[in-house]
Design a protein around this motif. Sequence first.
Motif, short mmCIF file in Angstrom:
data_model
loop_
_atom_site.label_atom_id
_atom_site.label_comp_id
_atom_site.label_asym_id
_atom_site.label_seq_id
_atom_site.Cartn_x
_atom_site.Cartn_y
_atom_site.Cartn_z
N ASN A 47 0.85 -1.18 0.00
CA ASN A 47 0.00 0.00 0.00
C ASN A 47 0.89 1.24 0.00
O ASN A 47 1.68 1.44 0.92
N VAL A 48 0.76 2.05 -1.04
CA VAL A 48 1.54 3.28 -1.10
C VAL A 48 0.65 4.44 -0.64
O VAL A 48 -0.43 4.67 -1.20
N VAL A 49 1.09 5.10 0.41
CA VAL A 49 0.30 6.17 1.02
C VAL A 49 0.98 7.51 0.73
O VAL A 49 2.16 7.69 1.04
N ASN A 50 0.25 8.41 0.11
CA ASN A 50 0.82 9.71 -0.27
C ASN A 50 0.57 10.75 0.81
O ASN A 50 -0.54 11.25 0.95
N ARG A 51 1.62 11.08 1.56
CA ARG A 51 1.51 12.14 2.58
C ARG A 51 2.45 13.30 2.25
O ARG A 51 3.11 13.85 3.11
N LEU A 52 2.52 13.63 0.98
CA LEU A 52 3.43 14.71 0.56
C LEU A 52 2.82 16.08 0.80
O LEU A 52 1.60 16.25 0.70
N HIS A 53 3.67 17.06 1.11
CA HIS A 53 3.14 18.40 1.34
C HIS A 53 4.08 19.51 0.87
O HIS A 53 3.69 20.66 0.82
N ASP A 54 5.34 19.17 0.51
CA ASP A 54 6.30 20.21 0.13
C ASP A 54 6.04 20.70 -1.29
O ASP A 54 6.27 19.96 -2.26
N LYS A 55 5.58 21.94 -1.41
CA LYS A 55 5.15 22.45 -2.70
C LYS A 55 6.30 22.72 -3.67
O LYS A 55 6.07 23.03 -4.84
N ASN A 56 7.55 22.61 -3.20
CA ASN A 56 8.67 22.79 -4.12
C ASN A 56 8.94 21.55 -4.96
O ASN A 56 9.81 21.55 -5.82
N MET A 57 8.21 20.47 -4.64
CA MET A 57 8.41 19.21 -5.36
C MET A 57 7.05 18.63 -5.70
O MET A 57 6.04 19.07 -5.16
N PRO A 58 7.03 17.62 -6.59
CA PRO A 58 5.72 17.06 -6.96
C PRO A 58 4.94 16.56 -5.74
O PRO A 58 5.52 15.98 -4.83
N LEU A 59 3.64 16.77 -5.76
CA LEU A 59 2.79 16.36 -4.63
C LEU A 59 2.04 15.06 -4.92
O LEU A 59 1.47 14.46 -4.02
N SER A 60 2.03 14.64 -6.19
CA SER A 60 1.45 13.35 -6.53
C SER A 60 2.57 12.32 -6.59
O SER A 60 3.75 12.69 -6.55
N THR A 61 2.20 11.05 -6.69
CA THR A 61 3.25 10.03 -6.79
C THR A 61 2.71 8.77 -7.47
O THR A 61 1.50 8.63 -7.69
N SER A 62 3.63 7.87 -7.83
CA SER A 62 3.29 6.50 -8.21
C SER A 62 4.59 5.74 -8.08
O SER A 62 5.67 6.33 -8.18
N VAL A 63 4.52 4.44 -7.79
CA VAL A 63 5.75 3.69 -7.55
C VAL A 63 5.85 2.53 -8.53
O VAL A 63 4.92 1.72 -8.69
N HIS A 64 7.00 2.45 -9.19
CA HIS A 64 7.31 1.40 -10.17
C HIS A 64 8.24 0.38 -9.53
O HIS A 64 9.18 0.75 -8.81
N TRP A 65 7.99 -0.89 -9.79
CA TRP A 65 8.77 -2.00 -9.22
C TRP A 65 9.70 -2.47 -10.33
O TRP A 65 9.33 -3.32 -11.14
N HIS A 66 10.87 -1.84 -10.38
CA HIS A 66 11.76 -1.98 -11.54
C HIS A 66 12.28 -3.41 -11.70
O HIS A 66 12.96 -3.93 -10.82
N GLY A 67 11.95 -4.02 -12.83
CA GLY A 67 12.41 -5.38 -13.13
C GLY A 67 11.35 -6.44 -12.89
O GLY A 67 11.48 -7.56 -13.38
N ILE A 68 10.32 -6.10 -12.13
CA ILE A 68 9.23 -7.06 -11.90
C ILE A 68 8.37 -7.07 -13.17
O ILE A 68 7.94 -6.03 -13.64
N GLN A 69 8.12 -8.26 -13.70
CA GLN A 69 7.51 -8.34 -15.03
C GLN A 69 6.03 -7.98 -15.07
O GLN A 69 5.50 -7.63 -16.11
#
Length: 498
Positions: A47-69
């Motif tokens: 479960n990826v939980v987005n608790r971002l708040h710093d407006k100098n950087m992206p506030l949305s997210t998504s996570v890639h599992w590099h190499g998993i087919q």
Amino acid sequence: TIKPVTELIVVNKVIAPDGFARSATLAGGIFPGPLIKAQKNDNFSINVVNRLHDKNMPLSTSVHWHGIQQKKTNWADGASFVTQCPIPQNRSFLYEFSAPNQTGTFWYHSHFSTQYCDGLRGPLVIYDPEDPHRDLYDIDDENTIITLSDWYHDPSPKLNKIFGPVTSNSTLINGLGRYRGGPKSPLSVINVVQGKRYRFRILGLSCDPSYNFTIDGHTMTIIEADGIETVPETVDSLPVLAGQRYSVVVFANQPVDNYWVRAPSNFPNQTFAGGLNQAILRYNGAPDEDPTSTPGPYILPFNEGKLASLLSIPVPGFPEIGKADVHINLLAATVNGIFRINNISFHNPPTPVLLQMLSGARHPSDLMPSGSVYELPSNKVVEITFPNTGLALGGPHPIHLHGHNFAVVRTSGNSTTNFVNPIWRDTVSMGSTGDNVTIRFVTDNSGPWFIHCHIDFHLDHGFAVVMAEARDQLADVNASIPASWASLCPSNEPSSQS
Ligand code: C2O
């Protein structure tokens, strides 16, 4: 069985891994992010939980599992605008997938804008109780995971406005390093016991530079590249490009002492001098001091040109790739710092490519971003060539394909091909001018898969295309899509609350 991490809370937090404090975007509030570990054939539920708040950087997210087919779970691949809408602030998304028969060294990272340069990256290891190389090493645990990464003092949206070479401030080995002119910040220490043989897992978690990894006084025997076991090959230096991973066996057979671990990068300011780009290999019993060891002599260097001699150990499931059914050329070029492939720069489409395909966009030319999506029929051998004509500046470019391992049938520095027993991996160097690096894979995995340069600034500046693969099997993917997936997209947001 080892239980995989079940929650990744993504936060902004000020950290100073090289002695300079900055706000970062982090999985679990640490850098690198927590190790996700599993045993062969475990199921993942993260479960990826987005608790971002710093407006100098992206506030949305998504996570890639590099190499998993992601067989039959393209929707869980984590590539924003290709396989999902990004996870908005204060929302979460449950990634559920399995990795049948996959073992080895992987990683995870943000796949939203250049967010992983701000810190959202970490290791993922699938241990194999029946590792064919088990007799070559005594120890393989969390302490032998070595991450190499670049670190920046500016937030990535600022760096990303530079349409030309960007330079990192420091190199972090296992999350620690120093920058030029900075304090004598602590370096990471890798502890070994004399007489033991270690499986070191070396991960290139880089946003941009490539590293040349060496350990003073020690050779390394490569046994894995990108999650595929290889025929053991002994080297004394190892190039690690962004996204690549290797397992090497290191025999602690030297006198009890401290030895420098070195990872100079291809950035001109990132050399070994001044305490930069180093960590310490410390034998049990050695004093808590800096090493005085000297490098070299490097008579067994490994480079991408030698990739041709590194052989994968064939496993059941390596498909036949002797004859290609489909040939594609992807010609990369730069125009004023913007990348193009076959003359088209990749831009994020308004709707993720997978959602477009599921909503019935019938013809490849209907798929957005137009000109960047290639349709691939199912159960064919596809050959992709990346002619390096010197037009794509700022290499070496690590080319990564999602959803597959591929056979590298022509490596960098090579004019000959190997269709018989090539190396299989998921990230390969495009080499230098004159090279025609060529890969083959079988279209047995339905869905849209990104193929792009793993230098994150290059990806953001258009160095990417999408392979819309095996659309006739999309029903299999659709069957496992949770309702929460579509609700990530703004137009499908539940009306009441999230
Ligand atoms: Cu490791 Cu598309 O990325």
